[in-house]
Design a protein around this motif. Structure first.
Motif, PDB file in Angstrom:
ATOM      1  N   CYS A   1       0.844  -1.189   0.000  1.00 20.63           N
ATOM      2  CA  CYS A   1       0.000   0.000   0.000  1.00 20.63           C
ATOM      3  C   CYS A   1       0.882   1.243   0.000  1.00 20.63           C
TER       4      CYS A   1
ATOM      5  N   VAL B   1      -7.417  -3.074   4.098  1.00 17.59           N
ATOM      6  CA  VAL B   1      -7.244  -1.929   3.209  1.00 17.59           C
ATOM      7  C   VAL B   1      -8.471  -1.032   3.251  1.00 17.59           C
TER       8      VAL B   1
ATOM      9  N   LEU C   1      -6.661   2.620   2.923  1.00 22.23           N
ATOM     10  CA  LEU C   1      -5.355   2.581   2.284  1.00 22.23           C
ATOM     11  C   LEU C   1      -5.487   2.495   0.772  1.00 22.23           C
ATOM     12  N   GLU C   2      -4.418   2.839   0.089  1.00 20.66           N
ATOM     13  CA  GLU C   2      -4.365   2.763  -1.369  1.00 20.66           C
ATOM     14  C   GLU C   2      -3.525   1.552  -1.771  1.00 20.66           C
ATOM     15  N   SER C   3      -4.172   0.553  -2.341  1.00 25.07           N
ATOM     16  CA  SER C   3      -3.476  -0.671  -2.724  1.00 25.07           C
ATOM     17  C   SER C   3      -2.516  -0.422  -3.886  1.00 25.07           C
TER      18      SER C   3
END
Length: 715
Positions: free
Chosen positions: A546, A579, A584-586
């Motif tokens: 992430c 996530v 979060l940004e994968s």
């Protein structure tokens, strides 16, 4: 001829600077005391009082326009009025009067100018500018400036006590230990503590703000000083590391140990905690390990500093840390043996040959180490000397402690001379500890003080000093040779790397530069995971990458040992939930081979004082908790890397524990290679290779299985 020899051959010191005239500072033929006064209670009267009290043999020139004479000496309005050469000047005037006074001193040719006043670099930028002005004024005329904000210097050897304090012991014992302190108060404390215990001192210098003369200058000068055998430092920080390194190397070539007591050890809040390396690279941790690399012995107390320094002037360097303990008290034998072991000394058994030789002499008891002399020694000097002589010839130890109980005058007068004779004639480092007790042991203290034997007031102090002596011997043998380090070509910053790369990006960079990393694949489409997992092979490791997440395991984004598609599917579901919950940004799913072996951390950090450093220690998620790490300046040689790893607890594991040994050579090569890469990549701020999995010998070497890089921001 190397670069250092070329510089010193031109009259410059080991770091290429104008060398300090130690004679003008510690053995001046004449001294001007500027601001001297007739106020017996005042600060400005003390330097003159100290010089007169101790019988200084040189010329003294009081300087103060308010007086015509002081203490029977003509008083001058300024130094330039004296009309004859002046070696040293002590400035006791207010900070605002210092610049014009320094100008006058330098113009008159004074070689060493000591500025005691505060109000300079310690007061912020304005003060730093005033301090630079002073230094420029002095250097323009070839003068050297000590301070400002210092207490000056004392030389016992030359009977020069010019410091402006009355809190200094009156009875002085000359010796061969030279003290350099960044604190004026602690310079006096160290001096008084040593002198009060009969420890000889060559002199001390308080450097204060180090506007001009600094710690490195004095180490360099004392390296050439025939009266100095050991250099003892009290430091808060090192302001010029290259000069310090060059001076220490010069002292070592002259056979003079350098010891340091470092204060200001708190590491709180001074470093980024984005990486394990940054969190563990606190100021004192780094200082300690860099001193080890340079061969400087760090101690942790005032008494340890002066005790160890004094011991080094009295005894030879030991071959090892093996110590023999001898005492007429069985209880003290056991106590001393326990303390010796706690301090890292080896208390090994006597050899069969030594036991047999001693058995022929002793009437009862079994010879051992520690060696209990029992009551046979009382009143039998011939027996004592015969036993001690036999022990001196034994090859299985390299240091000796004679541990004496609290003896009154009768036993001290009959028995101490035998121990003293054995200690003074020994070819090995031999010390006597004699416990003190008021109104009982004073006579024993007098007998020991009249001898040349190294002696201490407790077994604890004696063994601490011996342990430091043994550590110094190991440092001396293993101190790094800077000339043996490889030079590195700069590595350009990859345009594709962000300031906080993902693990996959970091490992790709490391792989590109020849470091071994685990086999892995990054998947943007989770549907491809089963096929790619089969190609990598079960069991495997799954990691969810992430953006801006360094410690994935802290968030549950790492699962290890997955053994089939069902377990992999559950792991992917868990990752998706985390996530989403964390916002979060994968940046993809990473599948990697599972490596087996010992976990080690290798890291890099750029220290504002010491530059690029490589760290190695026990790794994995417990890296910070275990605190089993060591730092070295980059790049390291193979020998330095091996020594650093060998001193760690994880190093002992890697060498072999319960029949399992690991590929230590591969780890050493990885540390060396990474240290060269980190040194060459000045845009790389911090790095964690954690863990590096070190396989068992001949089963795959050392491989990086996780990595985090932090780049310096682009402005």
């Amino acid at each position: 001829m190397n670069e250092e020899e070329t510089l010193t051959g031109t009259g410059l010191d080991a770091a290429g600077r104008q060398p300090l005239d130690l004679g003008a500072l510690l053995a001046p033929r004449s001294i001007a005391i500027i601001g001297a006064s007739g106020n017996d209670e005042g600060y400005s009267s003390r330097s003159l009082a100290n010089l007169l009290r101790t019988g200084y043999a040189g010329r003294i020139f009081p300087v103060n326009p308010r007086y015509e004479e002081l203490e029977g000496l003509r008083c001058y309005a300024k130094v330039s009025d004296i009309g004859e050469p002046v070696d040293a000047a002590i400035l006791l005037v207010r900070a605002d009067l210092v610049p014009e006074t320094v100008r006058d001193c330098a113009g008159a040719g004074v070689k060493a100018i000591t500025v005691c006043a505060a109000g300079f670099a310690e007061d912020g930028e304005t003060g730093r500018n005033r301090q630079r002005e002073l230094v420029d004024l002095a250097r323009a005329q070839g003068s050297r400036l000590l301070g400002p904000n210092c207490i000056g210097a004392v030389s016992v050897t030359d009977n020069v006590v010019a410091c402006p304090t009355l809190n200094i012991t009156g009875a002085h014992t000359a010796g061969h230990v030279s003290i350099v302190s960044q604190s004026g108060g602690m310079a006096v404390n160290l001096f008084n503590r040593a002198q009060g215990r009969g420890i000889g001192i060559r002199g001390f210098v308080s450097v204060g703000n180090e506007g001009d003369v600094d710690v490195a200058d004095l180490i360099d000068a004392f390296a050439d000083d025939p009266q100095t055998k050991v250099i003892a430092l009290f430091v808060e920080e090192l302001r010029d590391l290259p000069a310090f390194k060059a001076a220490v190397a010069k002292a070592h070539r002259a056979g003079k140990p350098v010891l340091a007591l470092k204060v200001g050890r708190s590491d709180a809040g001074q470093r980024s905690s984005l990486s394990h390396t940054g969190a563990m690279g606190g100021s004192h941790t780094v200082f300690r390990t860099i001193m080890e690399q340079l061969g400087v012995l760090e101690v942790d107390s005032v008494d340890a500093l002066i005790d160890t320094a004094d011991l080094m002037t009295r005894v030879p360097v030991p071959e090892s840390n093996r110590v023999l303990i001898v005492s007429p008290s069985g209880g003290e034998c056991s106590y001393a043996a326990d303390r010796a072991s706690e301090l890292g000394l080896d208390v090994l058994a006597l050899s069969e040959e030594t036991v047999q030789a001693l058995s022929r002499t002793m009437r009862f008891g079994t010879p051992s180490n520690p060696f209990d002399l029992t009551g046979q020694v009382i009143g039998n000097m011939e027996f004592l000397l015969e036993v001690l002589g036999e022990l001196e010839r034994a090859p299985e130890f390299d240091m000796v402690l004679y541990a004496i109980p609290t003896w009154g005058a009768h036993d001290a007068e009959r028995l101490l001379p035998g121990f003293i004779t054995a200690a003074e004639s020994s070819t090995k480092p031999t010390v006597i500890s004699a416990w003190t007790a008021d109104n009982l042991t004073e006579r024993g203290g007098e007998i020991l003080a009249d001898s040349s034997a190294a002696h201490f007031a407790s077994a604890d102090a004696a063994l601490t000093a011996l342990s430091h002596l043994a550590r110094w011997a190991a440092l001396r043998r293993g101190a790094g040779d800077a000339s043996a380090r490889s030079s590195v070509m700069p590595v350009p910053r990859p345009v594709e790397l962000p300031e906080l790369p993902t693990e996959h990006q970091a490992k790709a960079f490391l792989r590109q530069h020849g470091l071994a990393v685990s086999r892995e694949v990054l998947l943007a489409d989770p549907a491809a995971a089963p096929k790619m997992a089969a190609e990598i092979g079960w069991p495997l490791v799954a990691k969810q990458l992430c953006a801006n997440v360094v410690h994935k395991s802290d968030l549950g984004l790492v699962q290890v040992g997955l053994r089939g598609e069902a377990e992999l599917a559950r792991a992917m579901e868990d990752f998706a939930d985390i996530v989403a919950a964390q916002g979060l940004e994968s940046e993809g799913l990473l599948l990697a081979e599972l490596r087996q072996g010992a976990e080690v951390i290798v890291g890099g950090v750029r220290d504002p004082k010491f530059g690029p450093l490589v760290m190695v220690g026990a790794g994995g998620v417990l890296a910070e908790l275990l605190d089993d790490v060591v730092f070295r300046q980059c790049p390291v040689t193979r020998e330095e890397a091996a020594k650093a790893i060998g001193g760690l607890a994880v190093g002992r594991l890697l060498r072999g524990y319960r029949g399992t040994a690991y590929d230590l050579d591969s780890l050493i090569e990885l540390v060396v290679h990474f240290s060269e890469l980190f040194a060459a990549s000045d845009w790389l701020h911090q790095a964690d290779l954690n863990p590096v999995i070190v396989s068992e010998t001949s089963q795959g070497g050392a491989v990086i299985v996780d990595a985090a890089l932090i780049l310096t921001p682009v402005h």
